[in-house]
Design a protein around this motif. Structure first.
Motif, PDB file in Angstrom:
ATOM      1  N   UNK A  60      42.150  10.925  76.485  1.00 27.59           N
ATOM      2  CA  UNK A  60      40.894  10.710  75.758  1.00 27.59           C
ATOM      3  C   UNK A  60      41.145  10.724  74.250  1.00 27.59           C
ATOM      4  N   UNK A  84      45.088  14.623  64.650  1.00 27.96           N
ATOM      5  CA  UNK A  84      44.509  15.477  65.686  1.00 27.96           C
ATOM      6  C   UNK A  84      45.102  15.133  67.051  1.00 27.96           C
ATOM      7  N   UNK A 119      47.119  17.757  69.236  1.00 25.84           N
ATOM      8  CA  UNK A 119      46.596  18.178  70.543  1.00 25.84           C
ATOM      9  C   UNK A 119      47.584  17.863  71.660  1.00 25.84           C
ATOM     10  N   UNK A 175      46.136  19.784  59.048  1.00 27.85           N
ATOM     11  CA  UNK A 175      44.717  19.745  59.420  1.00 27.85           C
ATOM     12  C   UNK A 175      44.021  21.010  58.928  1.00 27.85           C
ATOM     13  N   UNK A 198      40.449  24.206  55.390  1.00 28.76           N
ATOM     14  CA  UNK A 198      40.233  25.423  54.604  1.00 28.76           C
ATOM     15  C   UNK A 198      40.140  25.141  53.100  1.00 28.76           C
ATOM     16  N   UNK A 221      31.867  22.197  60.487  1.00 26.07           N
ATOM     17  CA  UNK A 221      31.020  21.260  61.236  1.00 26.07           C
ATOM     18  C   UNK A 221      30.660  20.044  60.380  1.00 26.07           C
ATOM     19  N   UNK A 242      20.625  17.823  61.695  1.00 29.46           N
ATOM     20  CA  UNK A 242      21.368  18.788  60.891  1.00 29.46           C
ATOM     21  C   UNK A 242      20.524  19.261  59.701  1.00 29.46           C
ATOM     22  N   UNK A 266      24.416  19.497  70.817  1.00 35.00           N
ATOM     23  CA  UNK A 266      25.624  19.874  70.089  1.00 35.00           C
ATOM     24  C   UNK A 266      25.287  20.515  68.747  1.00 35.00           C
ATOM     25  N   UNK A 273      26.249  24.350  67.747  1.00 41.00           N
ATOM     26  CA  UNK A 273      27.157  24.586  66.625  1.00 41.00           C
ATOM     27  C   UNK A 273      26.501  25.504  65.599  1.00 41.00           C
ATOM     28  N   UNK A 333      31.231  25.295  73.233  1.00 44.70           N
ATOM     29  CA  UNK A 333      30.749  25.689  71.904  1.00 44.70           C
ATOM     30  C   UNK A 333      30.142  27.093  71.852  1.00 44.70           C
ATOM     31  N   UNK A 358      31.483  28.860  68.998  1.00 48.34           N
ATOM     32  CA  UNK A 358      31.692  28.075  67.783  1.00 48.34           C
ATOM     33  C   UNK A 358      31.216  28.791  66.509  1.00 48.34           C
ATOM     34  N   UNK A 381      33.950  30.674  65.040  1.00 45.88           N
ATOM     35  CA  UNK A 381      34.974  29.858  64.373  1.00 45.88           C
ATOM     36  C   UNK A 381      34.530  29.498  62.956  1.00 45.88           C
ATOM     37  N   UNK A 382      33.258  29.097  62.841  1.00 50.71           N
ATOM     38  CA  UNK A 382      32.747  28.702  61.513  1.00 50.71           C
ATOM     39  C   UNK A 382      32.780  29.885  60.551  1.00 50.71           C
ATOM     40  N   UNK A 428      36.285  30.731  59.401  1.00 50.16           N
ATOM     41  CA  UNK A 428      36.726  29.830  58.338  1.00 50.16           C
ATOM     42  C   UNK A 428      36.142  30.262  56.997  1.00 50.16           C
ATOM     43  N   UNK A 431      41.004  23.128  65.627  1.00 53.16           N
ATOM     44  CA  UNK A 431      40.236  21.930  65.275  1.00 53.16           C
ATOM     45  C   UNK A 431      40.662  20.757  66.173  1.00 53.16           C
ATOM     46  N   UNK A 489      41.799  20.858  69.174  1.00 53.00           N
ATOM     47  CA  UNK A 489      41.232  21.046  70.515  1.00 53.00           C
ATOM     48  C   UNK A 489      39.726  20.784  70.507  1.00 53.00           C
ATOM     49  N   UNK A 490      39.066  21.287  69.482  1.00 53.70           N
ATOM     50  CA  UNK A 490      37.618  21.080  69.373  1.00 53.70           C
ATOM     51  C   UNK A 490      37.273  19.595  69.371  1.00 53.70           C
ATOM     52  N   UNK A 491      37.970  18.841  68.541  1.00 52.01           N
ATOM     53  CA  UNK A 491      37.666  17.410  68.436  1.00 52.01           C
ATOM     54  C   UNK A 491      37.923  16.723  69.787  1.00 52.01           C
ATOM     55  N   UNK A 515      35.125  17.506  72.140  1.00 48.13           N
ATOM     56  CA  UNK A 515      33.909  16.773  71.758  1.00 48.13           C
ATOM     57  C   UNK A 515      33.999  15.310  72.217  1.00 48.13           C
ATOM     58  N   UNK A 516      35.166  14.713  72.037  1.00 45.98           N
ATOM     59  CA  UNK A 516      35.315  13.317  72.461  1.00 45.98           C
ATOM     60  C   UNK A 516      35.112  13.192  73.963  1.00 45.98           C
TER      61      UNK A 516
END
Lengths: 349, 386, 349, 386
Positions: free
Chosen positions: A258, A279, A283, A334, A339, A346, B24, B84, B88, B259, B262, B265-266, B269, B291, B293-295, B298-299
């Motif tokens: 994916x 990414x 991954x 990344x 950071x 988000x 948002x 989502x 988040x 999530x 999540x 995580x935020x 950071x 990040x 893994x998160x992306x 999400x995909x």
């Protein structure tokens, strides 16, 4: 509805399946290049996918080319397909004609010194771990000068010294050494930093697609083995422990595919392509340390032999995950980007 | 590749991205106004009638339902964006979550016109909430082990038995109860039916199950001669098992499966950014891996929303997302511990320590709800034809 | 042969088993201190194990005391046993009589300022996350002055302000604030840096032994549950997936106990005691993120309820692994020592 | 705690520590002289007759055997020190490994006086080597699936069949072959016996099994009417299964189950020390975690050596050490990758890259040999009474 893209994939897959045998791969590790196979791909136009037809290419998109590279990975194809395709793209994008010679590429170019003089350019430096130098006529690589300008170099390999090396999959990864190598002006083409970045990330994605394909292949092999191999009177796939491991492997291979596809799609959309590629590489490289042991665990002793083809994929996955930067390398980039931003994570995604 | 594992790559359209920014902006405004405090696991633990009704006003509850039933007739992809963004932000969406996610779709598919007219518009307003009524005491993973039964007496049904692990039953209005309407035979999946049960009806009693966290979200719900009319049967008598399983499939596909932690995580950071720390390779690398893994998740999850939109089967891939997602939720916790030395506490002065404590305490639930890791992996194994 | 040490362990274990019930632990989280239980332990002399009999202690060794603390951990005992024992040891080692008052301890003392004046000392600063301040009369802590000297302070808690806090196991971990707190000279005893280091590492090992005990307890509970709980007509322990998970948990709990015992034994031998304690804390803290999820996975929903005692152990394990420094904190120190040495790793072990 | 999981804490005595320094000094001298290059998995892959004979001269092969058979009558703890030091140094100990670890003890326990006199002194000299003859083609994890058979004809036995995965058979002298001496019945563990077979005898043929690494360590060994005298029967006829399983127990307890990749860890530390890198939190933390695990495994393994010394059962704990040890061996590889960017290659100019490549390529074998992870965990499960 069968699209022309679907037909391309099916035809390519069929060709690889027929041609890219265990023996052909073993031979390649012993230095025998699969010429006939390569010529067939070349004559079919597979090596110029993503190059418009009016530039003498086969048409299709880069997305289709990356789909083909995934197939190449899923058959451990010992051919410079990614290298050729990506070199071709760069030529076309810089407005040059497709070459008649054979190219390999390098994206690592930190210690290369480039000096212009009256008749051309002098190159000094080493290109590490370059694939297929025995086969190629020229090395194509973007290089940044000390003044910060980017050039795409085409270096005839007969003007260089090569030192043999290989990865643990037995794929040649030679060192190419330029010592006062003199090339002419037509072999040094100015490029924008954006072009250079694109070249680098396309190279990275090429390897990433191949990893996704090879991951898919070790899943397929493992499922097959679990159904065929009998123990204590029934297929080992009936045992809960094997079933659970296969499920984990399925998750790893599917998610890898994916994110690889997603990065490939981003080429077309041009949205956050570079981030998506980093990414995907991170991954998938990371997944391999979980996926490969599972495949070997399921195959048990037989998968540890040279006889069985599993290792042709697992050794490539081990190699490819570290090529062009491991997950440690890219994750750091990344993370640093995330950071260093003033935005929340988000809002960066 | 196995056909069942093929996932289309879906990219958000321009209008979808614009919609995301709208959601948002709404959330940011509410955050600035102090309407809620971001929290982990807010879709399970953040019950707020006020918030649900606000979302109802925006048309963001039951938004995929047809307009005639109070919905917006919007796509699954748009609903995906709303869920989502809410997760988040750690917004308190627990009240309407089940009704929006599974009761609504269930009624749309199997419900009578009367049921649709009665319940769907109120669900969409964010003012009527549903519970799940599947699990029973001592059934464990064997969901078909159903003892609750409804027996017809003249023109009414008498419901007796109990359901367990019903999240929010003490605050919600109705429950979709799966029960026996015929005697149990060898084939225990047969003879089961679904009813809509008013949780305030006579004969219903609700006993809280206090969690190890000290919180009360789950309940055991007892039915003693609860009277039900035929009008409250969902779908076909005897088809309850199939309908109930279809309902479960909605459960596993959503972003709530990766999530839940999540907000931690935020916050992590945020804390890391404030640290004047030269030794940052560790933080960069670990955050980068999270990040990535998160992306990826999400995909995958967005692609599933696309499959659902196209009425394609997605249960196998949904199981994969949940399994990977639960691992990710836990990896956030462990990464937090490794990068920032602290002693988590639910009532710390630091938001970071509060979120970490909450995430840890809720973590055993991640793999329990919506199918344990074993069950998910068995589903995948079956899908692979093992 | 039944040794006196074995008898001590058996007697203590029996007492804890009888007394330290689920209800007693729950009550403690609601602020009810188990006085009767404590008084019984005190009258049995459990609180002065490791203090020689001629110093009014119960005799035995520190090794025996740590074995008792493991039992305390394996019953999630909500009592200041480690704190009392370690305070007593320090008094005796500094040549002071055993106190009649009740002590708690702190090993974190970075921001505490200590000033001597004619009649005594003035303390300013905060001691964070001190256990059992509601119960204790005094706080005992080693403090280093700006001139680099170490003192063991005994601070009457009624001269301080406390701010309530607790860990996620509901154990009180209050803040103790000294604002110009004046104590007399007999409450400030000079100690060597070696004594201070010993105090710190004994405190660390006390918590580590308790973790080892609690890990053993969640293993015992999980085995029991797997044998008792039926599903699809047979005990869940018969399923391969559960069996495999229990095996992993067994490995984690057993190895944790070995390294904890090994560190405790080092107290006696005095060989590399500090390193061994850091290693034990690191290894065991690290094990918990694998062990606790397995125990909860095996127990499924029932283990997630307040009713079931599992959480009394898992919440403590989550808390204790971060107390006095998590594995990240100590691993960093261990690694820094290894990498700063000119010797090979093997020669450092 | 389950009694079977109780492990005594054993501390090395002063004299044992002195002995360790003696072994270490010997190894250092040889290293300085260039006798060997440290390598991963040297107990499987490092075959050196020269080295084994050197160790024999020192009295470090078969050192626990009684003096009357050429041994030193030394303790298991002393033997433990030798094996650990050899593995940590990556010394080429493969030739005598099996003979020292399991054939010697087997013969001491079950062998005839003739067998002991004939083989043990030469094993102790480090000049005669043995292979394991348990696994058969297609048997998989089902070790009792034995088809090789020995049939008595007048005063000799005729051996027919084959063994697989025999490490080093092409370089070694003898094999302990488990075979049927009675017809197979329902009880397939019965009617099995063990023989000492000369690998150079008539009728023995050896086919290499090339590994995925390209290396040749393993073989398939075929027996075609190989003639054996009664003198070569080990222990009792028909008791071969029990004897063979006792042999397996020796396999799982040793430090070779967690030190196979130790030379990589040591080299990684060397490389990290040379790096002028301010960002060291990551390296410190990860190395610290590895060291903590290493020390724990050493303590466990040493305790097992103590149990063996006291003739206490240790098979359950040995299985735990092997399972944890295999994970540790792999964690070293993954940590190396994360801390030092490189592209491993078996013929790199860098020792670090060579060791990493070797460790990776051998890694699938770690869990296969001496019992797969599943088998080990099943043994533990059984030990727990599940």
């Amino acid at each position: 509805m069968i699209t022309i893209e679907r037909m391309l994939i099916d035809t390519t897959e069929k060709l690889f399946k027929q041609t890219c045998t265990k023996e052909l791969i073993n031979d390649s590790e012993n230095g025998i290049f699969p010429k006939i196979f390569w010529n067939e791909l070349d004559s079919m136009g597979i090596t110029t996918i993503g190059v418009p037809e009016d530039c003498d290419g086969s048409g299709f998109t880069k997305l289709d080319a990356f789909a083909v590279l995934k197939i190449a990975g899923s058959f451990a194809a010992p051919i410079p397909l990614a290298e050729s395709i990506i070199a071709n793209w760069q030529y076309v994008e810089l407005g040059l004609p497709l070459p008649n010679t054979k190219q390999t590429i390098s994206m690592i170019n930190e210690d290369v010194d480039l000096q212009q003089h009256s008749e051309g350019w002098i190159i000094n430096g080493t290109f590490n771990r370059v694939p297929f130098t025995q086969w190629a006529d020229e090395l194509v690589s973007p290089v940044k000068t000390t003044t910060g300008k980017w050039y795409l170099l085409t270096i005839p390999l007969n003007l260089t010294t090569t030192a043999p090396d290989s990865n643990i999959a037995g794929e040649s990864r030679n060192k190419v050494i330029c010592q006062n190598t003199s090339i002419n002006s037509s072999q040094v083409i100015a490029m924008t930093p954006e072009h250079a970045a694109q070249f680098i990330h396309e190279t990275l994605l090429g390897r990433t697609m191949m990893m996704a394909g090879a991951l898919q292949q070790i899943l397929t092999m493992s499922i097959h083995h679990a159904k065929e191999r009998q123990q204590f009177g029934r297929p080992i796939g009936k045992f809960q422990a094997i079933k659970q491991q296969l499920a984990v492997l399925t998750g790893l291979a599917t998610s890898a595919n994916v994110i690889a596809d997603s990065a490939a799609t981003a080429t077309v959309d041009n949205i956050q392509f570079q981030t998506e590629v980093k990414i995907a590489k991170t991954y998938i490289s990371q997944s391999i340390s979980k996926a490969v042991p599972i495949a070997h665990q399921i195959h048990a002793a037989i998968g540890f032999t040279h006889e069985h083809p599993l290792h042709q994929y697992t050794r490539r996955l081990w190699s490819w995950r570290d090529e062009y930067g491991s997950e440690a390398f890219w994750a750091k980039q990344i993370g640093e980007n995330v950071l260093s931003s003033s935005k929340s994570l988000w809002n960066q995604l | 590749m196995e056909a069942s594992l093929q996932l289309p790559v879906s990219k958000a359209s321009h209008s979808l991205t614009e919609f995301r920014h709208e959601v948002r902006a709404f959330i940011q405004k509410e955050l600035d106004a102090g309407s809620f405090q971001p929290d982990c696991d807010s879709w399970l633990a953040g019950f707020s009638r006020e918030w649900s009704m606000k979302m109802g006003e925006k048309g963001w509850v039951g938004m995929t339902f047809p307009k005639e039933y109070g919905g917006q007739g919007e796509s699954n992809l748009k609903r995906y964006v709303v869920t989502e963004e809410m997760l988040a932000a750690g917004a308190p969406v627990a009240a309407h979550w089940i009704a929006d996610r599974q009761t609504g779709p269930l009624l749309l598919k199997y419900g009578t016109e009367y049921q649709k007219q009665t319940f769907l518009p109120r669900i969409c307003k964010g003012e009527v909430y549903f519970s799940i009524g599947l699990s029973e005491p001592n059934a464990g993973s064997d969901l078909a082990n159903i003892h609750t039964k409804a027996v017809k007496e003249s023109d009414e049904w008498l419901l007796n038995g109990s359901k367990i692990w019903t999240s929010g039953a003490h605050l919600q209005d109705y429950m979709i109860v799966l029960c026996r309407t015929e005697k149990q035979t060898e084939k225990k999946h047969e003879g089961l039916s679904q009813f809509i049960v008013d949780l305030r009806a006579k004969g219903v009693s609700i006993r809280p199950i206090t969690l190890m966290t000290g919180e009360h979200h789950f309940n055991e719900v007892f039915f003693e001669n609860v009277r039900l009319s035929d009008e409250m049967i969902v779908g076909e008598l005897g088809e309850g098992w199939k309908q109930g399983m279809a309902e479960l499939a909605f459960e596993r596909s959503g972003p709530e499966r990766f999530l839940s932690t999540y907000p931690l995580l935020e916050e992590m950071i945020t804390v890391l950014k404030q640290r004047a720390d030269a030794d940052s390779t560790y933080a960069y690398t670990e955050i980068g891996k999270l990040v990535a893994t998160l992306v990826t998740l999400r995909r995958m999850s967005f692609s599933i929303a696309q499959l659902l939109e196209e009425d394609q089967p997605a249960s196998l891939v949904a199981s994969l997302v949940k399994d990977l997602g639960n691992q990710f939720e836990n990896t956030i916790i462990e990464t937090a511990r490794m990068l920032i030395e602290s002693e988590p506490s639910t009532h710390s002065e630091q938001q970071y320590e509060r979120l970490l404590a909450k995430a840890m305490l809720h973590s055993p639930g991640f793999t329990l709800r919506g199918g344990t890791t074993e069950i998910l992996r068995s589903i995948v194994g079956k899908g692979l034809g093992l």
